[in-house]
Design a protein around this motif. Sequence first.
Motif, PDB file in Angstrom:
ATOM      1  N   ASP A 166       0.826  -1.209   0.000  1.00 32.27           N
ATOM      2  CA  ASP A 166       0.000   0.000   0.000  1.00 32.27           C
ATOM      3  C   ASP A 166       0.861   1.259   0.000  1.00 32.27           C
ATOM      4  O   ASP A 166       0.533   2.247  -0.669  1.00 32.27           O
ATOM      5  N   ALA A 167       1.961   1.229   0.748  1.00 31.66           N
ATOM      6  CA  ALA A 167       2.857   2.385   0.785  1.00 31.66           C
ATOM      7  C   ALA A 167       3.510   2.611  -0.575  1.00 31.66           C
ATOM      8  O   ALA A 167       3.703   3.753  -1.003  1.00 31.66           O
ATOM      9  N   HIS A 168       3.834   1.547  -1.272  1.00 33.34           N
ATOM     10  CA  HIS A 168       4.410   1.699  -2.613  1.00 33.34           C
ATOM     11  C   HIS A 168       3.379   2.279  -3.577  1.00 33.34           C
ATOM     12  O   HIS A 168       3.680   3.184  -4.356  1.00 33.34           O
ATOM     13  N   LYS A 169       2.175   1.774  -3.485  1.00 34.96           N
ATOM     14  CA  LYS A 169       1.109   2.251  -4.378  1.00 34.96           C
ATOM     15  C   LYS A 169       0.791   3.722  -4.126  1.00 34.96           C
ATOM     16  O   LYS A 169       0.541   4.468  -5.068  1.00 34.96           O
ATOM     17  N   SER A 170       0.823   4.158  -2.863  1.00 36.59           N
ATOM     18  CA  SER A 170       0.480   5.542  -2.533  1.00 36.59           C
ATOM     19  C   SER A 170       1.642   6.512  -2.725  1.00 36.59           C
ATOM     20  O   SER A 170       1.471   7.708  -2.547  1.00 36.59           O
ATOM     21  N   GLY A 171       2.818   5.993  -3.047  1.00 38.43           N
ATOM     22  CA  GLY A 171       3.966   6.854  -3.284  1.00 38.43           C
ATOM     23  C   GLY A 171       4.826   7.118  -2.068  1.00 38.43           C
ATOM     24  O   GLY A 171       5.807   7.849  -2.146  1.00 38.43           O
ATOM     25  N   VAL A 172       4.475   6.548  -0.936  1.00 37.98           N
ATOM     26  CA  VAL A 172       5.302   6.714   0.263  1.00 37.98           C
ATOM     27  C   VAL A 172       6.648   6.022   0.048  1.00 37.98           C
ATOM     28  O   VAL A 172       7.691   6.555   0.402  1.00 37.98           O
ATOM     29  N   LEU A 173       6.613   4.839  -0.542  1.00 43.55           N
ATOM     30  CA  LEU A 173       7.841   4.142  -0.936  1.00 43.55           C
ATOM     31  C   LEU A 173       8.050   4.394  -2.420  1.00 43.55           C
ATOM     32  O   LEU A 173       7.462   3.732  -3.263  1.00 43.55           O
ATOM     33  N   CYS A 174       8.866   5.366  -2.709  1.00 38.42           N
ATOM     34  CA  CYS A 174       9.109   5.759  -4.091  1.00 38.42           C
ATOM     35  C   CYS A 174      10.423   5.133  -4.543  1.00 38.42           C
ATOM     36  O   CYS A 174      11.452   5.796  -4.640  1.00 38.42           O
ATOM     37  N   ILE A 175      10.337   3.840  -4.812  1.00 42.37           N
ATOM     38  CA  ILE A 175      11.544   3.096  -5.167  1.00 42.37           C
ATOM     39  C   ILE A 175      11.177   2.097  -6.258  1.00 42.37           C
ATOM     40  O   ILE A 175      10.033   1.649  -6.330  1.00 42.37           O
ATOM     41  N   ALA A 176      12.099   1.763  -7.104  1.00 41.07           N
ATOM     42  CA  ALA A 176      11.819   0.831  -8.200  1.00 41.07           C
ATOM     43  C   ALA A 176      11.418  -0.541  -7.638  1.00 41.07           C
ATOM     44  O   ALA A 176      12.026  -1.031  -6.689  1.00 41.07           O
ATOM     45  N   PRO A 177      10.383  -1.155  -8.223  1.00 42.51           N
ATOM     46  CA  PRO A 177       9.915  -2.462  -7.719  1.00 42.51           C
ATOM     47  C   PRO A 177      10.997  -3.528  -7.602  1.00 42.51           C
ATOM     48  O   PRO A 177      10.997  -4.267  -6.609  1.00 42.51           O
ATOM     49  N   PRO A 178      11.947  -3.647  -8.541  1.00 38.36           N
ATOM     50  CA  PRO A 178      12.969  -4.685  -8.361  1.00 38.36           C
ATOM     51  C   PRO A 178      13.811  -4.477  -7.089  1.00 38.36           C
ATOM     52  O   PRO A 178      14.231  -5.436  -6.454  1.00 38.36           O
TER      53      PRO A 178
END
Length: 146
Positions: free
Chosen positions: A126-138
Amino acid sequence: TFAFFVVAFRTTNAINRYADAARYLHSLGAKWFDTASTLIAFCRVSEAPAGKIEMFQQVLVRLVSLLNALCLDSLQNGGRCDEVGSGFRFELLGSAELDSETQDEIIRSEAKVECVFQIAQQLIVDAHKSGVLCIAPPILTRSFQE
């Protein structure tokens, strides 16, 4: 002399098993610390509001603390507890501050360790989707591999 060798062998074997278990427990805690610190570091480049970032970091640390305590508790006495944060002999960081819905879900769960682990994974996604974790998926997948 045969009895001496049997006793020595069994004692050595028991000590080795104890040392292995202790090493695995320390390794487990170190991996969770590494995962949590990596995820918190990933937040440095986030352009999300500071409040969202801080909330993610606080919930993550609380869940990792609870996960560690639940694992150790399940080794000690089977993980029986009636409320989150009670019944442990292990220090928890802010488990009472988790929302009541999350606490109820953990309490009702038959597999508390797995439940908290799943909640933590959902928090990360959820944090990745909302932009809190702004890091490349790999790169983010490293946190799931730990």
